[in-house]
Write a protein that holds these residues in place. Structure first.
Motif, PDB file in Angstrom:
ATOM      1  N   ARG A   1      35.642   7.441 -37.364  1.00  0.00           N
ATOM      2  CA  ARG A   1      37.491   7.704 -36.408  1.00  0.00           C
ATOM      3  C   ARG A   1      38.207   7.740 -36.775  1.00  0.00           C
ATOM      4  NH1 ARG A   1      36.589   6.695 -30.335  1.00  0.00           N
ATOM      5  NH2 ARG A   1      33.866   6.153 -30.870  1.00  0.00           N
TER       6      ARG A   1
ATOM      7  N   ILE B   1      40.439  11.537 -41.003  1.00  0.00           N
ATOM      8  CA  ILE B   1      41.764  12.469 -41.226  1.00  0.00           C
ATOM      9  C   ILE B   1      42.625  11.269 -41.661  1.00  0.00           C
ATOM     10  CG2 ILE B   1      43.597  12.967 -39.555  1.00  0.00           C
ATOM     11  CD1 ILE B   1      41.185  14.138 -37.826  1.00  0.00           C
TER      12      ILE B   1
ATOM     13  N   MET C   1      36.319  16.081 -37.277  1.00  0.00           N
ATOM     14  CA  MET C   1      36.962  16.974 -36.393  1.00  0.00           C
ATOM     15  C   MET C   1      36.436  17.175 -35.214  1.00  0.00           C
ATOM     16  SD  MET C   1      39.743  17.725 -38.066  1.00  0.00           S
ATOM     17  CE  MET C   1      40.339  18.138 -36.518  1.00  0.00           C
ATOM     18  N   ASP C   2      34.637  16.852 -34.853  1.00  0.00           N
ATOM     19  CA  ASP C   2      34.367  17.889 -34.311  1.00  0.00           C
ATOM     20  C   ASP C   2      34.373  16.589 -32.589  1.00  0.00           C
ATOM     21  OD1 ASP C   2      31.817  18.248 -32.090  1.00  0.00           O
ATOM     22  OD2 ASP C   2      30.795  16.203 -32.599  1.00  0.00           O
ATOM     23  N   ARG C   3      35.375  15.146 -32.623  1.00  0.00           N
ATOM     24  CA  ARG C   3      35.548  14.249 -31.786  1.00  0.00           C
ATOM     25  C   ARG C   3      36.614  14.812 -30.754  1.00  0.00           C
ATOM     26  NH1 ARG C   3      35.723  10.853 -35.717  1.00  0.00           N
ATOM     27  NH2 ARG C   3      33.866   9.443 -35.110  1.00  0.00           N
ATOM     28  N   TYR C   4      37.517  15.596 -31.790  1.00  0.00           N
ATOM     29  CA  TYR C   4      37.908  16.262 -31.051  1.00  0.00           C
ATOM     30  C   TYR C   4      38.838  17.640 -30.663  1.00  0.00           C
ATOM     31  CZ  TYR C   4      40.763  12.074 -34.082  1.00  0.00           C
ATOM     32  OH  TYR C   4      40.644  11.165 -34.844  1.00  0.00           O
ATOM     33  N   PHE C   5      37.477  18.276 -31.347  1.00  0.00           N
ATOM     34  CA  PHE C   5      37.607  19.420 -30.919  1.00  0.00           C
ATOM     35  C   PHE C   5      36.505  19.714 -29.018  1.00  0.00           C
ATOM     36  CE2 PHE C   5      37.893  22.380 -34.963  1.00  0.00           C
ATOM     37  CZ  PHE C   5      39.052  22.101 -34.925  1.00  0.00           C
ATOM     38  N   LYS C   6      35.443  18.637 -29.626  1.00  0.00           N
ATOM     39  CA  LYS C   6      35.032  18.444 -28.300  1.00  0.00           C
ATOM     40  C   LYS C   6      35.813  18.595 -26.990  1.00  0.00           C
ATOM     41  CE  LYS C   6      30.562  17.373 -29.273  1.00  0.00           C
ATOM     42  NZ  LYS C   6      29.578  16.268 -29.720  1.00  0.00           N
ATOM     43  N   LYS C   7      36.935  17.949 -27.232  1.00  0.00           N
ATOM     44  CA  LYS C   7      38.091  17.237 -25.825  1.00  0.00           C
ATOM     45  C   LYS C   7      38.837  18.284 -25.645  1.00  0.00           C
ATOM     46  CE  LYS C   7      38.553  12.440 -27.268  1.00  0.00           C
ATOM     47  NZ  LYS C   7      39.483  11.486 -27.862  1.00  0.00           N
ATOM     48  N   VAL C   8      38.831  19.334 -26.968  1.00  0.00           N
ATOM     49  CA  VAL C   8      39.477  19.943 -26.137  1.00  0.00           C
ATOM     50  C   VAL C   8      38.332  21.893 -25.745  1.00  0.00           C
ATOM     51  CG1 VAL C   8      41.508  19.546 -26.828  1.00  0.00           C
ATOM     52  CG2 VAL C   8      39.991  21.038 -28.096  1.00  0.00           C
TER      53      VAL C   8
ATOM     54  N   ALA D   1      46.704  21.282 -35.553  1.00  0.00           N
ATOM     55  CA  ALA D   1      47.297  20.904 -34.963  1.00  0.00           C
ATOM     56  C   ALA D   1      47.156  22.119 -33.572  1.00  0.00           C
ATOM     57  CB  ALA D   1      48.998  20.392 -35.207  1.00  0.00           C
TER      58      ALA D   1
ATOM     59  N   ILE E   1      44.060  22.913 -31.640  1.00  0.00           N
ATOM     60  CA  ILE E   1      43.795  22.001 -30.822  1.00  0.00           C
ATOM     61  C   ILE E   1      44.541  22.191 -29.352  1.00  0.00           C
ATOM     62  CG2 ILE E   1      43.628  19.715 -29.883  1.00  0.00           C
ATOM     63  CD1 ILE E   1      42.747  18.681 -33.141  1.00  0.00           C
TER      64      ILE E   1
END
Lengths: 65, 664
Positions: B227, B231, B325-332, B408, B411
């Protein structure tokens, strides 16, 4: 000079006609973007124009989603 | 006769399809590469019959249940089109997971032949499979294959033809496909089927290494998909890709290539001679050869970049990027699946947008289709290469920055759409099979690169050629159809059309009609930006042939365009982050299935591209020159208007709140 102009004009017209013919043929065979390597994956699904409707025989229908 | 290829994602269907048909369809070492069926004829040397055999490659599916969209393509095809025989491609190293689908296919009454693919990996993983026993238990032929080196393919086809008219009995009989829509019944049936498969695998498979043991691949994944490290590692990889393609190898190759284009220019110039009318001479040399040549000159850079990206994809790394990237995409509020269209979109936005159809949630699918074009596609790479080379000494960081700026914006855009649509963040699960790491195949990467190179050349010889010819004509004549005189270019048809747009672009640092015209033609095809710049500025190539570096001659080009490095960066970002080409907008329309979403998406892309370019130019001017750029106030009003609209949409009362207010 006249002859050179005519020959050059004919060459230019031929280039333009061939390019247009290729684009029309691609469009008719369902290729949305000329030369695209992935364009023939699903001819009826991704059309180049927003005004062409999606056929239900390729890809999931809206009800399936 | 029709033979369908069906199997789990990443079992090697498309590789097998390419091997037996001779096609060059896109393959990748990760699940979800194929989202629609593909067809081709069996190679004559593999076809023992007199009649042609049609092969259909279906998207990967874990089951025939119509609960997921990609599975429904396969399900619909095998039920409605009734192929004569199904070749079920099974990943030999994942027998347990694969046979669930096999048992479903065997129930359809269509003859099935199982291809035990990737069987070369069995010995490496200390796995033994009793093939004869498996065939006996499944009541169908099983053939060991290796699609990559064509092992067993002739026997596979022979078995498929031989069994095409034979009846097979299903080893497991579950509920019929029609009853699968009854979810509790389907789940009960699935559990029984899993038990059957487990028992079968126990009988036929012997593993020396338990799947619970940590392997070297697991150790690599703990670093690559970490995590915190994921990146930075991805950024480093992309930086290396751009360094090689746009700073080292690419320019070296481009330099030689552009030399050939120059020779063609000189040859045509000498053939035409000096007798010809200046207008025709200019149309041929500057409009067509110069304009198309300027675009095609970037072909070597693009080929190197696509070769490297194909190597990365084949190695299995891109699947790890999806996980990172999955964890960032889920948050948005995006689906984990949203990353797949975006990675595909780095090649071309159209298949990327098409890949959104695998996303079940309507809002997530539409949002992904709207945001996918923010990833710089192949057509935008020449623009990046030009501006990175001409205006920035170190070309590699510019390309890398554009990729991460795209991510960016995606997101941020997803967050804004989530707030506007007011969809409560739900729990999202993204299951993606991580493929084995492997040494990438140079041959496959080469084939992928050549397919894209061919596409680029075809596009240059058609759309780009026509556009450049039109631009040259519009630049040569005024509205009275008289030739534009020297020094009166601002009266040309092109200049008068582009000039009103140039006013709008003053706060972005490129308020001249030439740059506006180039940006406008970019909506037809993004490569047109380069072609139009070449035509309007009379630059036949942007890559100097005299010195072996891309950035040589840069000062001349920059001086002709009248751009500073800050306004050049703003212009680059405007072209990258405004709406994509019309063909991609067409694909957006097809996948969104909503005029409201389509126009909102185009509006958002326009507003975002304008705002990003404004901020880059104005902040950049403040830093480099100590004051804000020209037209900062007018631009600020436009940007604040866009922001105000977004905030207004995010804060507007919902129908529920309006209802409560009326009741009170």
């Amino acid at each position: 000079m006249m002859l050179t102009n005519i020959i050059l004009s004919l060459i230019l017209i031929a280039m333009v006609v061939l390019a247009i013919r290729k684009l029309i043929r691609d469009k008719q065979s369902g290729v949305p973007c000329a030369g695209c390597p992935q364009a023939k994956q699903c001819p009826s699904q991704a059309k180049a124009s927003p005004f062409i409707t999606v056929k239900p025989d390729c890809g999931p229908s809206r009800q399936d989603r | 006769m029709k033979i369908a290829l069906a199997g789990n994602p990443n079992s090697g269907k498309t590789t097998l399809f390419n091997a037996i048909t001779g096609h060059i369809e896109h393959v990748g070492n990760w699940a979800g590469v194929t989202v629609a069926k593909k067809e081709g004829d069996l190679k004559p040397e593999l076809n023992p019959t007199a009649s042609p055999l049609r092969i259909i490659d279906l998207p990967g599916a874990y089951s025939l249940s119509p609960f997921t969209s990609e599975e429904s393509i396969t399900s619909q095809f095998v039920q409605q089109e009734q192929p004569d025989v199904i070749i079920n491609i099974v990943d030999a190293t994942s027998l347990n997971r694969s046979l669930f689908f096999t048992t479903q296919l065997l129930e359809l009454g269509i003859p099935v032949v199982v291809a035990l693919n990737k069987s070369d990996l069995l010995s490496k993983k200390d796995i033994t499979i009793k093939v004869d026993l498996l065939a006996d238990r499944l009541h169908c032929p099983v053939v060991e294959t290796v699609s990559l080196d064509h092992t067993g393919l002739a026997e596979l086809i022979e078995q498929a033809i031989r069994h095409s008219d034979q009846r097979q009995s299903a080893p497991f009989q579950g509920v019929s496909i029609d009853q699968i829509t009854n979810k509790p019944l389907a789940e009960k049936n699935d559990r029984a089927r899993f038990r059957f498969v487990d028992r079968l695998v126990e009988q036929v498979e012997k593993r020396a290494i338990s799947s619970r043991q940590q392997t070297r691949q697991d150790a690599i994944d703990r670093i690559v998909a970490n995590r915190f490290l994921g990146i930075p590692i991805f950024a480093l990889v992309i930086y290396l890709v751009f360094s090689i393609s746009q700073s080292w190898l690419g320019p070296w190759l481009a330099d030689t290539f552009v030399g050939w284009i120059d020779q063609v220019y000189e040859l045509v110039d000498s053939l035409i001679g000096s007798d010809v009318t200046p207008f025709l001479r200019s149309l041929m040399l500057d409009g067509i050869i110069g304009g198309v040549g300027a675009v095609v000159g970037f072909l070597p850079l693009i080929m190197v970049l696509f070769f490297l990206l194909a190597l990365l994809e084949d190695s299995g790394y891109m699947a790890r990027v999806a996980v990172v990237m999955d964890r960032y995409f889920k948050k948005v509020g995006l689906s984990g699946k949203s990353i797949i269209p975006m990675i595909i979109g780095t090649g071309c936005a159209i298949p990327g947008i098409m890949a959104t159809r695998t996303i079940k949630n309507e809002r997530q699918r539409r949002t992904t289709a709207m945001l996918t074009p923010f990833m710089p596609c192949g057509a935008k790479l020449p623009i990046i290469a030009l501006f990175a080379g001409v205006f920035f000494e170190d070309a590699a960081w510019v390309g890398t920055t554009m990729y991460f700026a795209g991510i960016a914006i995606i997101i941020l855009g997803a967050l804004i759409v989530q707030r506007i649509t007011r969809e409560a963040p739900g729990r999202s699960f993204f299951l993606m099979e991580l493929p084995e790491y492997r040494w990438p195949s140079l041959k496959r990467a080469f084939m992928s690169m050549m397919a894209r190179a061919k596409a680029f050349i075809v596009k240059a010889a058609t759309i780009i050629l026509l556009c450049n010819a039109a631009i040259q004509l519009m630049q040569t004549f005024n509205w009275q159809l008289q030739l534009v005189e020297e020094g009166m270019q601002h009266t040309s048809i092109l200049a008068t059309i582009a000039s009103p747009f140039a006013i709008v672009f003053i706060p972005l640092g490129f308020g001249v009609w030439q740059l506006s015209a180039a940006a406008l033609t970019g909506f037809i095809a993004k490569e047109n930006v380069i072609g139009t710049l070449a035509v309007v500025y009379g630059i036949s190539n942007f890559i100097d042939t005299e010195e072996f570096v891309l950035i040589s001659g840069a000062a001349d080009v920059a001086a002709v365009m009248g751009l500073t490095s800050v306004s050049a960066l703003a212009y680059l970002m405007f072209n990258l982050f405004t709406p994509p080409c019309f063909a991609a907008i067409g694909a957006m329309n097809a996948e969104m299935e909503s005029a409201k979403w389509l126009w909102a998406g185009i509006g958002f892309q326009l507003g975002m591209g304008y705002s990003v370019a404004y901020v880059v130019y104005q902040v950049g001017s403040l830093i480099t020159q100590g004051h804000l750029g020209t037209g900062w106030l007018a631009g600020l009003i436009v940007v604040l208007g866009f922001l105000g609209l977004l905030i207004g949409l995010m804060l507007r009362p919902t129908k529920h709140q309006l209802g409560l207010k009326e009741a009170a």
